[in-house]
Design a protein around this motif. Structure first.
Motif, mmCIF file in Angstrom:
data_model
loop_
_atom_site.group_PDB
_atom_site.id
_atom_site.type_symbol
_atom_site.label_atom_id
_atom_site.label_comp_id
_atom_site.label_asym_id
_atom_site.label_seq_id
_atom_site.Cartn_x
_atom_site.Cartn_y
_atom_site.Cartn_z
ATOM 1 N N PHE A 125 0.806 -1.220 0.000
ATOM 2 C CA PHE A 125 0.000 0.000 0.000
ATOM 3 C C PHE A 125 0.841 1.273 0.000
ATOM 4 C CE2 PHE A 125 -3.002 -3.138 1.744
ATOM 5 C CZ PHE A 125 -4.015 -2.986 0.816
ATOM 6 N N ASN A 126 2.153 1.100 -0.182
ATOM 7 C CA ASN A 126 3.067 2.237 -0.264
ATOM 8 C C ASN A 126 2.952 3.136 0.970
ATOM 9 O OD1 ASN A 126 5.122 3.652 -1.506
ATOM 10 N ND2 ASN A 126 3.713 4.984 -2.624
ATOM 11 N N VAL A 127 2.986 2.507 2.147
ATOM 12 C CA VAL A 127 2.893 3.232 3.416
ATOM 13 C C VAL A 127 4.303 3.416 3.969
ATOM 14 C CG1 VAL A 127 2.039 3.122 5.800
ATOM 15 C CG2 VAL A 127 0.611 2.295 3.919
ATOM 16 N N THR A 128 4.635 4.640 4.258
ATOM 17 C CA THR A 128 5.945 4.952 4.816
ATOM 18 C C THR A 128 5.975 4.589 6.293
ATOM 19 O OG1 THR A 128 6.167 6.782 3.275
ATOM 20 C CG2 THR A 128 7.643 6.782 5.175
ATOM 21 N N ASN A 129 7.029 3.918 6.704
ATOM 22 C CA ASN A 129 7.211 3.580 8.113
ATOM 23 C C ASN A 129 7.743 4.824 8.812
ATOM 24 O OD1 ASN A 129 7.799 2.569 10.603
ATOM 25 N ND2 ASN A 129 9.285 1.052 9.914
ATOM 26 N N ASP A 130 6.931 5.444 9.652
ATOM 27 C CA ASP A 130 7.350 6.669 10.332
ATOM 28 C C ASP A 130 7.819 6.419 11.762
ATOM 29 O OD1 ASP A 130 4.843 6.079 11.263
ATOM 30 O OD2 ASP A 130 4.006 8.076 10.957
ATOM 31 N N TYR A 131 7.994 5.146 12.134
ATOM 32 C CA TYR A 131 8.536 4.811 13.446
ATOM 33 C C TYR A 131 10.056 4.975 13.447
ATOM 34 C CZ TYR A 131 4.192 2.532 14.971
ATOM 35 O OH TYR A 131 2.899 2.257 15.341
ATOM 36 N N THR A 132 10.574 5.409 14.573
ATOM 37 C CA THR A 132 12.028 5.365 14.758
ATOM 38 C C THR A 132 12.388 3.896 14.963
ATOM 39 O OG1 THR A 132 11.924 5.533 17.160
ATOM 40 C CG2 THR A 132 11.992 7.626 15.920
ATOM 41 N N PRO A 133 13.654 3.545 14.791
ATOM 42 C CA PRO A 133 14.045 2.144 15.025
ATOM 43 C C PRO A 133 13.669 1.656 16.432
ATOM 44 C CG PRO A 133 15.794 3.294 13.881
ATOM 45 C CD PRO A 133 14.755 4.331 14.245
ATOM 46 N N GLU A 134 13.749 2.539 17.421
ATOM 47 C CA GLU A 134 13.399 2.164 18.787
ATOM 48 C C GLU A 134 11.898 1.908 18.911
ATOM 49 O OE1 GLU A 134 15.136 5.118 18.100
ATOM 50 O OE2 GLU A 134 17.099 4.186 18.466
ATOM 51 N N GLU A 135 11.095 2.803 18.341
ATOM 52 C CA GLU A 135 9.645 2.623 18.377
ATOM 53 C C GLU A 135 9.240 1.345 17.634
ATOM 54 O OE1 GLU A 135 8.002 7.232 18.410
ATOM 55 O OE2 GLU A 135 8.647 6.343 16.510
ATOM 56 N N GLU A 136 9.870 1.121 16.509
ATOM 57 C CA GLU A 136 9.587 -0.082 15.714
ATOM 58 C C GLU A 136 9.861 -1.343 16.521
ATOM 59 O OE1 GLU A 136 8.728 -2.319 12.147
ATOM 60 O OE2 GLU A 136 8.724 -0.138 12.257
ATOM 61 N N ALA A 137 10.998 -1.359 17.208
ATOM 62 C CA ALA A 137 11.366 -2.531 18.022
ATOM 63 C C ALA A 137 10.355 -2.756 19.146
ATOM 64 C CB ALA A 137 12.770 -2.352 18.594
ATOM 65 N N LYS A 138 9.914 -1.666 19.773
ATOM 66 C CA LYS A 138 8.945 -1.777 20.868
ATOM 67 C C LYS A 138 7.612 -2.334 20.354
ATOM 68 C CE LYS A 138 6.570 0.778 24.460
ATOM 69 N NZ LYS A 138 6.090 2.044 24.919
ATOM 70 N N VAL A 139 7.126 -1.781 19.247
ATOM 71 C CA VAL A 139 5.861 -2.235 18.671
ATOM 72 C C VAL A 139 5.984 -3.688 18.228
ATOM 73 C CG1 VAL A 139 4.286 -1.921 16.715
ATOM 74 C CG2 VAL A 139 5.076 0.061 17.999
ATOM 75 N N ARG A 140 7.096 -4.025 17.646
ATOM 76 C CA ARG A 140 7.330 -5.392 17.192
ATOM 77 C C ARG A 140 7.240 -6.371 18.363
ATOM 78 N NH1 ARG A 140 9.593 -7.553 12.505
ATOM 79 N NH2 ARG A 140 9.960 -5.473 11.730
ATOM 80 N N MET A 141 7.821 -5.999 19.500
ATOM 81 C CA MET A 141 7.791 -6.875 20.683
ATOM 82 C C MET A 141 6.377 -6.976 21.257
ATOM 83 S SD MET A 141 10.657 -8.217 20.951
ATOM 84 C CE MET A 141 10.405 -9.048 22.503
ATOM 85 N N GLU A 142 5.634 -5.871 21.231
ATOM 86 C CA GLU A 142 4.280 -5.862 21.781
ATOM 87 C C GLU A 142 3.288 -6.626 20.890
ATOM 88 O OE1 GLU A 142 3.373 -1.722 22.220
ATOM 89 O OE2 GLU A 142 4.606 -1.505 24.019
ATOM 90 N N HIS A 143 3.576 -6.676 19.613
ATOM 91 C CA HIS A 143 2.645 -7.282 18.656
ATOM 92 C C HIS A 143 3.393 -8.224 17.718
ATOM 93 C CE1 HIS A 143 -0.353 -4.357 19.960
ATOM 94 N NE2 HIS A 143 0.574 -3.429 19.832
ATOM 95 N N LEU A 144 4.028 -9.211 18.279
ATOM 96 C CA LEU A 144 4.808 -10.155 17.476
ATOM 97 C C LEU A 144 3.986 -10.790 16.360
ATOM 98 C CD1 LEU A 144 7.063 -12.012 20.073
ATOM 99 C CD2 LEU A 144 7.795 -10.548 18.191
ATOM 100 N N TRP A 145 2.744 -11.135 16.656
ATOM 101 C CA TRP A 145 1.891 -11.805 15.676
ATOM 102 C C TRP A 145 1.739 -10.994 14.391
ATOM 103 C CZ3 TRP A 145 -2.245 -9.068 13.985
ATOM 104 C CH2 TRP A 145 -2.651 -7.996 14.787
ATOM 105 N N ALA A 146 1.763 -9.664 14.511
ATOM 106 C CA ALA A 146 1.557 -8.810 13.337
ATOM 107 C C ALA A 146 2.785 -8.763 12.441
ATOM 108 C CB ALA A 146 1.178 -7.402 13.765
ATOM 109 N N HIS A 147 3.901 -9.183 12.946
ATOM 110 C CA HIS A 147 5.142 -9.112 12.182
ATOM 111 C C HIS A 147 5.530 -10.464 11.615
ATOM 112 C CE1 HIS A 147 5.779 -4.919 13.199
ATOM 113 N NE2 HIS A 147 5.200 -5.235 14.335
ATOM 114 N N GLU A 148 4.673 -11.439 11.848
ATOM 115 C CA GLU A 148 4.886 -12.744 11.245
ATOM 116 C C GLU A 148 4.117 -12.758 9.940
ATOM 117 O OE1 GLU A 148 3.195 -15.279 14.205
ATOM 118 O OE2 GLU A 148 4.887 -15.053 15.567
#
Length: 165
Positions: free
Chosen positions: A133-156
Motif C-alpha cells: 500500500f506504499n505506506v511509509t514507516n514513520d517509526y524510529t528504530p526504537e519505536e519499531e522494536a517496541k511495537v514489534r515486541m508488543e505485537h509479534l503476531w503482526a510481524h509474522e
C-alpha cells in the motif's frame, strides 16, 4: 374487428463518458446501481461525465453491473462464479476497480473488491503490507522494536508473492 397493438417498453438509456473520453451507452436501470450515477439521473442528467474512471475500468464495472442486474434466486451460483472470476487479475487492477467503485458509490462492488484485497493480504507481514500500500514507516528504530515486541503476531507472515501480481 379487434385491433391488436404491440406495446414495447422503451428503456431509458444513459451516456457515460470515461475520463479518457470514451462513451458508453447503458440502460438507466442498470447504471443506477451506482449512487453517483443515480444522483445525477435524479437531477435529470442523461449524459454523465465520470472524470475519475478511465475507459478500461468503466468497461469492467459495466460488465459487473450488467451481470448483477440479472441476479435472482435461480442464478446465485452463476453470479458467485462470475464474481470469483471478476476479481482475478493483478492487485493493481483490483485496486483501480476499488477506487472507481468507491467514486461511483457501488456498495456491492466495493464489498466484493475489499474482500478480494483482504484475502490477498491475509497472512502478510507488516513490512509486506506497507510495501503493497506504499505506506511509509514513520517509526524510529526504537519505536519499531517496541511495537514489534508488543505485537509479534503482526510481524509474522509471508512477504509479497504471486497472490499480489
Amino acid at each position: 374487428m379487434e385491433s391488436s397493438s404491440l406495446v414495447t417498453e422503451q428503456k431509458k438509456m444513459l451516456i457515460l463518458k470515461s475520463s479518457d473520453g470514451e462513451y458508453f451507452e447503458l440502460e438507466e436501470s442498470i447504471a443506477v446501481q451506482c449512487g453517483t450515477i443515480k444522483n445525477l439521473v435524479e437531477d435529470d442528467f442523461s449524459h454523465i461525465p465520470l472524470p475519475n474512471v478511465d475507459a478500461k475500468t468503466l468497461r469492467k464495472i459495466i460488465e459487473y453491473m450488467k451481470k448483477h442486474a440479472q441476479k435472482n434466486d435461480s442464478n446465485e451460483e452463476e453470479i458467485k462464479d462470475f464474481d470469483e472470476k471478476f476479481v482475478q487479475g493483478t492487485f493493481n487492477d483490483v485496486y483501480e476497480l476499488l477506487h472507481a467503485a468507491n467514486y461511483l458509490h457501488n456498495s456491492g462492488l466495493m464489498d466484493l473488491l475489499c474482500q478480494s484485497i483482504a484475502d490477498r493480504i491475509k497472512d502478510k507481514s507488516v513490512k509486506a503490507v506497507r510495501e503493497i500500500f506504499n505506506v511509509t514507516n514513520d517509526y524510529t528504530p526504537e519505536e519499531e522494536a517496541k511495537v514489534r515486541m508488543e505485537h509479534l503476531w503482526a510481524h509474522e507472515g509471508g512477504e509479497i508473492d504471486e497472490s499480489l501480481d
